[in-house]
Write a protein that holds these residues in place. Structure first.
Motif, PDB file in Angstrom:
ATOM      1  N   THR A  53      -5.226 -29.914  14.842  1.00  0.00           N
ATOM      2  CA  THR A  53      -5.429 -28.593  14.226  1.00  0.00           C
ATOM      3  C   THR A  53      -4.166 -27.743  14.277  1.00  0.00           C
ATOM      4  O   THR A  53      -4.166 -26.603  13.854  1.00  0.00           O
ATOM      5  CB  THR A  53      -6.566 -27.826  14.913  1.00  0.00           C
ATOM      6  OG1 THR A  53      -6.208 -27.615  16.269  1.00  0.00           O
ATOM      7  CG2 THR A  53      -7.867 -28.583  14.831  1.00  0.00           C
ATOM      8  N   ARG A  67      -3.048 -30.098   7.998  1.00  0.00           N
ATOM      9  CA  ARG A  67      -4.054 -30.584   8.932  1.00  0.00           C
ATOM     10  C   ARG A  67      -3.908 -32.086   8.939  1.00  0.00           C
ATOM     11  O   ARG A  67      -4.105 -32.734   7.922  1.00  0.00           O
ATOM     12  CB  ARG A  67      -5.433 -30.166   8.421  1.00  0.00           C
ATOM     13  CG  ARG A  67      -6.446 -30.025   9.494  1.00  0.00           C
ATOM     14  CD  ARG A  67      -7.742 -29.541   8.904  1.00  0.00           C
ATOM     15  NE  ARG A  67      -7.801 -28.098   8.792  1.00  0.00           N
ATOM     16  CZ  ARG A  67      -8.786 -27.455   8.179  1.00  0.00           C
ATOM     17  NH1 ARG A  67      -9.751 -28.122   7.602  1.00  0.00           N
ATOM     18  NH2 ARG A  67      -8.791 -26.152   8.134  1.00  0.00           N
ATOM     19  N   GLN A 122     -12.524 -22.736  15.413  1.00  0.00           N
ATOM     20  CA  GLN A 122     -13.705 -22.735  14.551  1.00  0.00           C
ATOM     21  C   GLN A 122     -13.793 -24.033  13.757  1.00  0.00           C
ATOM     22  O   GLN A 122     -14.855 -24.626  13.628  1.00  0.00           O
ATOM     23  CB  GLN A 122     -13.616 -21.563  13.561  1.00  0.00           C
ATOM     24  CG  GLN A 122     -14.851 -20.690  13.584  1.00  0.00           C
ATOM     25  CD  GLN A 122     -14.774 -19.673  14.698  1.00  0.00           C
ATOM     26  OE1 GLN A 122     -13.811 -18.928  14.769  1.00  0.00           O
ATOM     27  NE2 GLN A 122     -15.772 -19.634  15.565  1.00  0.00           N
ATOM     28  N   MET A 123     -12.644 -24.441  13.246  1.00  0.00           N
ATOM     29  CA  MET A 123     -12.584 -25.659  12.457  1.00  0.00           C
ATOM     30  C   MET A 123     -12.957 -26.863  13.319  1.00  0.00           C
ATOM     31  O   MET A 123     -13.715 -27.743  12.902  1.00  0.00           O
ATOM     32  CB  MET A 123     -11.170 -25.782  11.876  1.00  0.00           C
ATOM     33  CG  MET A 123     -10.907 -27.015  11.082  1.00  0.00           C
ATOM     34  SD  MET A 123     -10.396 -28.310  12.206  1.00  0.00           S
ATOM     35  CE  MET A 123      -9.745 -29.478  11.089  1.00  0.00           C
ATOM     36  N   SER A 177      -4.680 -23.133   3.806  1.00  0.00           N
ATOM     37  CA  SER A 177      -5.743 -22.126   3.801  1.00  0.00           C
ATOM     38  C   SER A 177      -5.111 -20.769   3.474  1.00  0.00           C
ATOM     39  O   SER A 177      -3.928 -20.568   3.719  1.00  0.00           O
ATOM     40  CB  SER A 177      -6.481 -22.103   5.134  1.00  0.00           C
ATOM     41  OG  SER A 177      -5.613 -22.398   6.186  1.00  0.00           O
ATOM     42  N   LYS A 227      -8.297 -18.740  16.401  1.00  0.00           N
ATOM     43  CA  LYS A 227      -9.682 -18.667  15.923  1.00  0.00           C
ATOM     44  C   LYS A 227      -9.935 -19.714  14.863  1.00  0.00           C
ATOM     45  O   LYS A 227     -10.943 -20.396  14.887  1.00  0.00           O
ATOM     46  CB  LYS A 227      -9.965 -17.280  15.348  1.00  0.00           C
ATOM     47  CG  LYS A 227     -10.204 -16.262  16.428  1.00  0.00           C
ATOM     48  CD  LYS A 227     -11.203 -15.219  15.981  1.00  0.00           C
ATOM     49  CE  LYS A 227     -11.404 -14.213  17.091  1.00  0.00           C
ATOM     50  NZ  LYS A 227     -10.431 -13.118  17.026  1.00  0.00           N
ATOM     51  N   LYS A 228      -9.014 -19.820  13.902  1.00  0.00           N
ATOM     52  CA  LYS A 228      -9.169 -20.788  12.812  1.00  0.00           C
ATOM     53  C   LYS A 228      -9.261 -22.207  13.343  1.00  0.00           C
ATOM     54  O   LYS A 228     -10.133 -22.963  12.951  1.00  0.00           O
ATOM     55  CB  LYS A 228      -7.949 -20.724  11.882  1.00  0.00           C
ATOM     56  CG  LYS A 228      -8.073 -19.766  10.758  1.00  0.00           C
ATOM     57  CD  LYS A 228      -7.345 -20.331   9.536  1.00  0.00           C
ATOM     58  CE  LYS A 228      -7.582 -19.455   8.324  1.00  0.00           C
ATOM     59  NZ  LYS A 228      -6.676 -18.301   8.299  1.00  0.00           N
ATOM     60  N   GLN A 229      -8.320 -22.543  14.207  1.00  0.00           N
ATOM     61  CA  GLN A 229      -8.292 -23.885  14.795  1.00  0.00           C
ATOM     62  C   GLN A 229      -9.578 -24.209  15.516  1.00  0.00           C
ATOM     63  O   GLN A 229     -10.177 -25.253  15.323  1.00  0.00           O
ATOM     64  CB  GLN A 229      -7.246 -23.933  15.900  1.00  0.00           C
ATOM     65  CG  GLN A 229      -5.881 -24.289  15.525  1.00  0.00           C
ATOM     66  CD  GLN A 229      -5.077 -24.395  16.825  1.00  0.00           C
ATOM     67  OE1 GLN A 229      -5.606 -24.602  17.916  1.00  0.00           O
ATOM     68  NE2 GLN A 229      -3.788 -24.240  16.682  1.00  0.00           N
ATOM     69  N   SER A 235      -5.343 -15.157  15.298  1.00  0.00           N
ATOM     70  CA  SER A 235      -6.053 -15.636  14.114  1.00  0.00           C
ATOM     71  C   SER A 235      -5.904 -17.147  13.973  1.00  0.00           C
ATOM     72  O   SER A 235      -6.828 -17.847  13.576  1.00  0.00           O
ATOM     73  CB  SER A 235      -5.565 -14.921  12.861  1.00  0.00           C
ATOM     74  OG  SER A 235      -4.238 -15.289  12.596  1.00  0.00           O
TER      75      SER A 235
END
Ligand code: GDP
Length: 170
Positions: A56, A39, A76-77, A32, A72-74, A69
């Motif tokens: 994740t 992943r 959210q995903m 990303s 958050k990414k983990q 960050s």
């Protein structure tokens, strides 16, 4: 298909747990923007229930600034993709700020969350056990991903938490 995501701050033992649960690795994907990461997906099975497990983690965190960050990414995903979320914390360290941040994001979603207290390597309870209730996900499951304790209880709870309309056939 049924999806379970493993979420947690770095170093709590997500990859160790993933590898413990992994059957056959089916894919490694995706960089990303800004953050290069793998992943990992694998198929897992428990008592004839089949699901895909998503790790994740798999990122090297060099500085503390990266953590928010990443988290958050983990999270959210996981919320977007998974039917059940395994939220892993470190039973030796106790509740940290990073745990609280992840918990806050996960609580806003409607997905079922199984709270997993890792690194409980013997039959004694984690001395931090009761502190983990503050995260708001009810009774934690204590495991040792490296020794292989509590894995059956964890999988029982994961399977119980799938919504009824999710297909757990192969
Ligand atoms: P991740 O960053 O969350 O994926 O964590 P890792 O799986 O890479 O594990 C981080 C560190 O914790 C490694 O040194 C592991 O060997 C250790 N670890 C993982 N699970 C356990 C466990 O159940 N007990 C103990 N004592 N250490 C563990």
């Amino acid at each position: 298909n049924a999806f379970v995501a493993i979420v947690g701050r770095p170093n709590v033992g997500k990859s160790t747990l993933f590898n413990k649960l992994a059957g056959r690795k089916i894919a490694i994907v995706e960089d990303s923007p800004g953050v290069t990461r793998d992943r990992n997906y694998t198929r897992a099975e428990w008592l004839n229930k089949h699901f895909t497990l998503i790790d994740t983690g798999g990122i090297e965190v060099g500085s503390e600034e990266l953590i928010p960050s990443l988290i958050k990414k983990q999270a959210q995903m996981a919320i977007e993709t998974a039917h059940v979320i395994m939220f892993v914390v470190d039973g030796k360290e106790g509740v940290t700020l990073g745990d609280r941040e992840i918990a806050q994001i996960l609580r806003k979603s409607s997905k079922p969350v199984v709270l997993v207290v890792n690194k409980v390597d013997n039959s004694k309870m984690s001395e931090n056990f009761y502190d983990f209730y503050e995260l708001g996900f009810g009774d934690p499951i204590e495991i040792s991903a490296s020794v292989g304790l509590g894995i059956g209880d964890l999988l029982d709870k994961v399977v119980e938490n799938f919504p009824d309309d999710v297909d757990l056939e192969e």
